[in-house]
Design an enzyme around this catalytic site. Structure first.
Site, PDB file in Angstrom:
ATOM      1  N   CYS A 220      14.467  -8.524  55.548  1.00  0.00           N
ATOM      2  CA  CYS A 220      15.611  -7.956  56.257  1.00  0.00           C
ATOM      3  C   CYS A 220      16.495  -9.114  56.720  1.00  0.00           C
ATOM      4  O   CYS A 220      16.048  -9.957  57.519  1.00  0.00           O
ATOM      5  CB  CYS A 220      15.125  -7.133  57.450  1.00  0.00           C
TER       6      CYS A 220
ATOM      7  N   CYS B  10      24.492  -5.950  56.216  1.00  0.00           N
ATOM      8  CA  CYS B  10      23.194  -5.890  55.545  1.00  0.00           C
ATOM      9  C   CYS B  10      22.961  -7.199  54.774  1.00  0.00           C
ATOM     10  O   CYS B  10      23.589  -7.439  53.732  1.00  0.00           O
ATOM     11  CB  CYS B  10      23.100  -4.690  54.609  1.00  0.00           C
TER      12      CYS B  10
END
Ligand code: PYC
Length: 315
Positions: A92, A242
């Site tokens: 992530c 993201c």
């Protein structure tokens, strides 16, 4: 069975608007000689803890949680396993930036360059003089270009499947659609595309589900190269650009000859926040770097009361 925790200490931060909750203590450490084995142990034995930490009533579906573990490689600062409201991630990007900022907040920065072990390899974070954090991601690549899929109510949709630390289906989106006040349509259409890919058996190279859908189009912020909207694996969209999605996007651009190595590329998110990125080559692998900043917003204790009917979260 591991003893059930009574409480956990967590730190919440956000990176470009996207929340990260790092668990500091209270979660029994998963056994395993590498991070993939430790993640598998969490899936098999600690899934109620994942749900309790990130889902309501202690959390909400946009939070990405991170469990810090001891490192598995010499020279690594720690291991990290990221998870969300429906499962576990490989990597992530915004979360790693949030983790580095959390380490800084805690005074745990021993070196400028921090290496972390993840279930899919090593990633690192470097804290700049200006307070911005640059992460070096796991290798990213395009798996299939120009995949076509029929989606109910949307018709034939064409996109690329790429890996940036998670699997993405990247779709060019018409001018005007990438607006915050168009969120309902972005959510419903991206979910319909994900469902259609799943039903058609279209997966990533490792047969894993393509669980992130990324729309991209022209930027609205001056100086940005592109704007995106990313549907995360559950029911939430990424408030930031993201990190793994920006990595996947840069890998696609590079594969099409539209982004040279080392060239700075600027991504705008659906909320207007910004990530900068660039690519580097190590042997035949493309390594993305992402730069942004994160902010710690709270440090708190989560309590696990067995008399609470929603102690382990609402599924
Ligand atoms: O920043 O890589 C990322 C990410 C994945 C899911 C939410 N954020």
């Amino acid at each position: 069975m591991d003893p059930q925790p009574k409480e956990m200490e967590v730190i919440d931060s956000h990176t470009g608007g996207e929340p990260t909750r790092i668990v500091l203590s209270g979660w029994p450490q998963p056994p395993g000689k590498n991070m993939a084995e430790r993640r598998e142990y969490l899936i098999q034995h600690h899934d109620h803890l994942r749900q309790a930490v990130v889902c309501e009533p202690k959390g909400h579906n946009a939070i990405i949680g991170g469990l810090i573990t001891p490192p598995v490689h010499a020279g690594s600062e720690a291991g990290i396993i990221f998870f969300n409201d429906v499962g576990y991630l490989d990597m992530c990007g915004h979360g790693l930036i949030g983790l580095a900022e959390t380490f800084r907040f805690l005074g745990r920065i021993t070196e400028k360059h921090l290496v972390f072990d993840t279930p899919v390899g090593r990633a690192s974070a470097e804290i700049g003089e200006d307070g911005k954090i640059t992460i070096t991601n796991v290798p990213s690549y395009v798996y299939r270009e120009g995949v076509e899929i029929d989606v109910p109510n949307l018709g034939r949709i064409r996109g690329d499947i790429a890996y940036g630390g998670n699997w993405f289906f990247l779709v060019e989106t018409p001018l005007g659609e990438l607006r915050f006040n168009n969120l309902d349509f972005l959510m419903s259409s991206s979910k319909a595309i994900r469902q259609a890919l799943h039903e058609a058996g279209i997966t990533g190279a490792d047969h894993k589900m393509v669980d992130h859908i990324e729309f991209y189009g022209p930027p609205t912020v001056r100086g940005a190269d592109s704007k995106n909207f990313v549907l995360c694996p559950g029911n939430a969209y990424d408030r930031s650009c993201c990190g793994t999605g920006t990595s996947a996007k840069m890998a696609c651009l590079h594969a099409k000859g539209k982004l040279e190595l080392s060239k700075l590329w600027t991504q705008e998110s659906i909320t207007g926040s910004i990530f900068e990125g660039w690519l580097e080559k190590q042997g035949d692998r493309i390594i993305p770097h992402i730069r942004s900043s994160a902010h710690v917003v709270s440090r708190s204790t989560l309590y696990f009361d067995p008399n609470d009917e929603f102690c382990w979260g609402i599924e």
